[in-house]
Design a protein around this motif. Structure first.
Motif, PDB file in Angstrom:
ATOM      1  N   GLY A 186      -1.596  -1.463  -6.244  1.00  0.00           N
ATOM      2  CA  GLY A 186      -1.215  -2.371  -5.157  1.00  0.00           C
ATOM      3  C   GLY A 186      -0.852  -3.731  -5.686  1.00  0.00           C
ATOM      4  N   ARG A 187      -0.244  -4.505  -4.820  1.00  0.00           N
ATOM      5  CA  ARG A 187       0.249  -5.816  -5.212  1.00  0.00           C
ATOM      6  C   ARG A 187      -0.878  -6.784  -5.559  1.00  0.00           C
ATOM      7  NH1 ARG A 187       4.127  -8.570  -1.075  1.00  0.00           N
ATOM      8  NH2 ARG A 187       3.840  -6.580  -0.022  1.00  0.00           N
ATOM      9  N   TYR A 188      -1.993  -6.676  -4.851  1.00  0.00           N
ATOM     10  CA  TYR A 188      -3.064  -7.648  -5.097  1.00  0.00           C
ATOM     11  C   TYR A 188      -4.205  -7.020  -5.893  1.00  0.00           C
ATOM     12  CZ  TYR A 188      -0.325  -9.729  -1.442  1.00  0.00           C
ATOM     13  OH  TYR A 188       0.729 -10.216  -0.707  1.00  0.00           O
ATOM     14  N   GLY A 189      -3.864  -6.038  -6.696  1.00  0.00           N
ATOM     15  CA  GLY A 189      -4.886  -5.426  -7.535  1.00  0.00           C
ATOM     16  C   GLY A 189      -5.710  -4.368  -6.819  1.00  0.00           C
ATOM     17  N   ILE A 190      -5.498  -4.208  -5.510  1.00  0.00           N
ATOM     18  CA  ILE A 190      -6.239  -3.172  -4.793  1.00  0.00           C
ATOM     19  C   ILE A 190      -5.294  -2.005  -4.545  1.00  0.00           C
ATOM     20  CG2 ILE A 190      -7.519  -2.577  -2.708  1.00  0.00           C
ATOM     21  CD1 ILE A 190      -8.272  -5.544  -2.506  1.00  0.00           C
ATOM     22  N   GLY A 191      -5.501  -0.950  -5.308  1.00  0.00           N
ATOM     23  CA  GLY A 191      -4.605   0.201  -5.182  1.00  0.00           C
ATOM     24  C   GLY A 191      -4.981   1.059  -3.995  1.00  0.00           C
ATOM     25  N   LYS A 192      -4.004   1.883  -3.579  1.00  0.00           N
ATOM     26  CA  LYS A 192      -4.324   2.766  -2.462  1.00  0.00           C
ATOM     27  C   LYS A 192      -4.202   4.217  -2.873  1.00  0.00           C
ATOM     28  CE  LYS A 192       0.278   1.673  -0.957  1.00  0.00           C
ATOM     29  NZ  LYS A 192       0.994   0.619  -0.312  1.00  0.00           N
ATOM     30  N   TYR A 193      -4.909   5.057  -2.138  1.00  0.00           N
ATOM     31  CA  TYR A 193      -4.892   6.491  -2.388  1.00  0.00           C
ATOM     32  C   TYR A 193      -3.982   7.150  -1.364  1.00  0.00           C
ATOM     33  CZ  TYR A 193      -8.698   5.552  -5.522  1.00  0.00           C
ATOM     34  OH  TYR A 193      -9.454   5.063  -6.562  1.00  0.00           O
ATOM     35  N   ILE A 194      -2.936   7.791  -1.861  1.00  0.00           N
ATOM     36  CA  ILE A 194      -1.998   8.487  -0.979  1.00  0.00           C
ATOM     37  C   ILE A 194      -1.974   9.973  -1.371  1.00  0.00           C
ATOM     38  CG2 ILE A 194      -0.615   6.436  -0.545  1.00  0.00           C
ATOM     39  CD1 ILE A 194       1.356   7.365  -2.643  1.00  0.00           C
ATOM     40  N   TYR A 195      -1.197  10.764  -0.664  1.00  0.00           N
ATOM     41  CA  TYR A 195      -1.151  12.195  -0.979  1.00  0.00           C
ATOM     42  C   TYR A 195      -0.422  12.440  -2.300  1.00  0.00           C
ATOM     43  CZ  TYR A 195      -2.971  13.323   3.655  1.00  0.00           C
ATOM     44  OH  TYR A 195      -3.779  13.435   4.762  1.00  0.00           O
TER      45      TYR A 195
END
Ligand code: SF4
Length: 342
Positions: A304-313
């Motif tokens: 992610g842009r602010y260092g917090i990634g997301k979990y997607i399929y």
């Protein structure tokens, strides 16, 4: 939720009473017999009743705070608009996956801002800066604005305000069907009215406190007949047993209900289910019994842009979801515009 939202408790900032809408709302809530308290600032409402976190969270989501919006700088909003226009913050709905849980943190109560003319003035400045380019304003980045508008009519004023502008467009999305007061607004085609829709399974399991699908579709039909450009956001697209059928049924229902006139100018936005680690923690705290699947191991991690990634399929799952949904749109709404799949 079939009945329109009525707050259990109302807080009013003294400064809000310097604005006609603040006075009007105070009188209205008094007549409705609601408990009204004073708060010095809408940013720090204290003493929301409840013995533990869950009770306080529930009560906060039925609490309405009438305040003055001080920060008039709008956030930029992507991918569907240039700016987020701030008329309200918070929502009475209880969607388990809702990102407001993370962004609003310890303040899940609902805030409505009464200095609407100042907010419109700020919007006008942004439009002037960009003219003759069109500037799109998204009114539902921090709330489900339709869900409280039967009380405030702020959105109705905004629709009519943008109806008179040359370079402004308004858009918002809702899961509520209480749209009747908006049908006669002079929108002049400058507001795109979108509904958030999903497979029945997702609505039944993860969207308590919002309108049932059939009510949303019925509201979409009315809005289309009132001449508004219409749109749908299918989100979050969620893999569950029988999802192919579930989403197909959704499009069949839309097809059966929507008038011909709505189909030439209709948009679809698609967002697959995602979560971040901080969001998962908050969801587990607010909805401890939720069946929402959030297994990091079976997902793909996206930085992610602010260092917090997301979990997607996974890539394969994402591809399958996309193929299926796009094929339904092609079949039932061949003239629709697919704005994005993310
Ligand atoms: S209706 Fe929208 S804003 Fe409200 S809880 Fe559900 S997802 Fe969140």
């Amino acid at each position: 939720m079939i009945k329109p939202f009525v707050p259990q408790l109302v807080y009013i900032e003294p400064r809000a009473l310097e604005y006609p809408l603040g006075v009007e709302l105070k009188e209205k809530f008094e007549k409705m017999g609601l408990e009204i308290r004073e708060t010095t600032s809408h940013n720090q409402v204290r003493n929301i009743p409840g013995k533990n976190h869950l009770q306080q969270y529930r009560n906060a989501k039925s609490t309405l705070v009438v305040g003055v919006r001080k920060t008039l700088k709008f956030d930029t909003s992507k991918p569907s608009a240039e700016y987020a226009i701030p008329f309200a913050t918070g929502c009475m709905g209880h969607c388990h996956y809702c990102y407001l849980q993370t962004t609003m943190g310890s303040k899940p109560y609902i805030r409505t801002y009464v200095n609407t003319d100042e907010i419109f003035d700020q919007a006008r400045k942004y439009m002037e800066e960009r003219a003759p380019e069109m500037t799109r304003f998204e009114a539902s980045c921090t709330s489900d604005i339709v869900g409280i508008d039967h009380l405030t009519h702020t959105l109705k004023r905004a629709i009519e305000y943008f109806g008179k502008t040359d370079f402004g467009r308004l858009r918002f999305v809702t899961k509520f069907h209480h749209v009747d007061h908006l049908l006669d607004a002079e929108h002049n085609g400058r507001t795109r009215f979108r509904f958030s829709v999903n497979a029945d399974y997702v609505i039944k399991n993860f969207e308590p406190g919002t309108s049932p699908l059939d009510y949303r579709i019925e509201a979409a039909r009315k809005v289309a007949e009132a001449g508004y450009p219409l749109g749908f956001i299918v989100a979050p697209i969620y893999i569950h047993e029988g999802w192919e059928e579930g989403y197909k049924t959704l499009f069949e229902k839309l097809d059966a209900q929507l008038p011909e006139s709505a189909r030439q100018d209709i948009t679809f936005e698609m967002i697959q289910h995602r979560f971040t680690k901080p969001a998962k923690r908050v969801i587990q705290k607010n909805y401890p019994k939720s069946k929402l699947e959030m297994d990091e191991e079976s997902r793909r991690y996206k930085w992610g842009r602010y260092g917090i990634g997301k979990y997607i399929y996974s890539k394969d799952e994402e591809h399958e979801l996309r193929e299926h949904l796009e094929s339904y749109i092609d079949k039932y709404f061949p003239n629709a515009k697919i704005e994005y799949f993310t």
